[in-house]
Design an enzyme around this catalytic site. Structure first.
Site, PDB file in Angstrom:
ATOM      1  N   ASP A 122       0.869  -1.169   0.000  1.00  0.00           N
ATOM      2  CA  ASP A 122       0.000   0.000   0.000  1.00  0.00           C
ATOM      3  C   ASP A 122       0.909   1.223   0.000  1.00  0.00           C
ATOM      4  OD1 ASP A 122      -2.143   1.689   0.093  1.00  0.00           O
ATOM      5  OD2 ASP A 122      -2.998   0.890   1.947  1.00  0.00           O
ATOM      6  N   ASP A 124      -0.110   4.993   1.410  1.00  0.00           N
ATOM      7  CA  ASP A 124      -0.322   5.785   2.621  1.00  0.00           C
ATOM      8  C   ASP A 124      -0.268   4.921   3.875  1.00  0.00           C
ATOM      9  OD1 ASP A 124      -1.157   8.657   1.706  1.00  0.00           O
ATOM     10  OD2 ASP A 124      -2.210   7.290   0.365  1.00  0.00           O
TER      11      ASP A 124
END
Length: 301
Positions: A122, A124
């Site tokens: 991922d 963030d």
């Protein structure tokens, strides 16, 4: 997330999967044993939602429903999460079903023998910190160097809810796979030849027909929410994000009503919630998990 598939002849089918993840770790890891010679999945269909039911769900004058949304928005606040008495009990129960991949590293190594490892990350909160301003979620040079080294060893993909182009500008690594807009915009590594066009490396965009609608709703949301201090609307190309991290909690109910008042005219879009963000997506059966499966199918050829 670590995935790996067994390298076998192309005429063999896919095996099952075993997922192992740890929410505490910076890298959530999973084992996915996948053998694939099949074509990538066909574009997804729409989720069936009646207009009457949708309008009921989006009715802005329904006080109880508005309160439920505010409660949900409040629950996404880390401050409130930490103050929840039952959080440790909930995590203990959750961790029994989702054991830590880091604590089972030796088992992962044993299971990966003879198979191709694939890394899924991922952005963030994983490659960058969670920050007040989403436009300033910068990746450190040290992290970029680490990801570059990783990509030299294994196929590496970043799967994010953000616009793919924006994630690429943050990461600046052409050798990765990128799946933006919650997996609705997938692109492979850039080719070394200058003759290759950008469109040739785009693997899948299942929500292309929604682009005009998304742009239209974006403009309306910017106009509608400008009266709420701290609210920020982000156009992620195939989906939209309304950030309320900097909005006074007393204004959350007002903001939720503003967003829902716009969406009630768009039954082909649905409203979901992330960490201090309201997200608007097309009502198609596609998400980050589907994008991961798509990439595994593509890489398994």
């Amino acid at each position: 997330m670590v995935s790996f598939f067994e390298e076998r002849p192309k005429n063999m089918g896919a095996t099952g999967q075993n997922i192992i993840s740890d929410p505490k770790s910076v890298l959530n890891m999973s084992i996915t044993v996948s053998v694939s010679a099949q074509k990538p999945p066909a574009p997804p269909g729409y989720i069936s939602i009646s207009r009457k039911k949708l309008l009921q769900n989006l009715e802005i004058n329904a006080g109880a429903r508005a309160n439920a949304w505010v409660d949900s928005m409040r629950a996404s606040s880390p401050t409130h999460l930490k103050s929840t008495p039952s959080l440790s009990d909930d995590y203990g129960s959750w961790s029994l079903q989702h054991p830590s991949a880091l604590e089972m590293f030796e088992q992962i190594i044993d299971a990966s023998k003879g198979k191709q490892i694939v890394m899924f990350l991922d952005y963030d909160g994983t490659l960058s910190p969670i920050v007040q301003d989403p436009d300033r979620a910068f990746m450190s040079k040290k992290m970029r160097k680490t990801v570059r080294k990783l990509a030299k060893c294994f196929p590496t993909a970043i799967v994010s809810g953000r616009c793919r182009d924006k994630v690429y500008k943050f990461v600046k690594l052409a050798e990765l796979y990128y799946a933006g807009s919650h997996g609705m915009d997938i692109k492979g590594p850039e080719k070394s030849s200058k003759s290759n066009k950008d469109s040739e490396s785009v693997l899948f965009q299942p929500a292309s027909e929604f682009l005009p609608m998304i742009d239209e709703v974006y403009k309306q949301l910017v106009e509608t929410t400008k009266s709420t201090p701290g609210a920020k609307v982000e156009n992620n190309k195939f989906c939209l994000s309304v950030h309320f991290r900097c909005v006074d909690e007393r204004k959350w109910s007002e903001l939720a009503q503003q967003v829902r008042s716009v969406l009630k005219e768009y039954p082909k879009l649905r409203l979901t919630q992330g960490r201090k963000v309201l997200e608007i997506r097309p009502t198609i059966k596609w998400d980050k998990g589907k994008a991961l499966e798509f990439l595994l199918e593509s890489l398994g050829k």
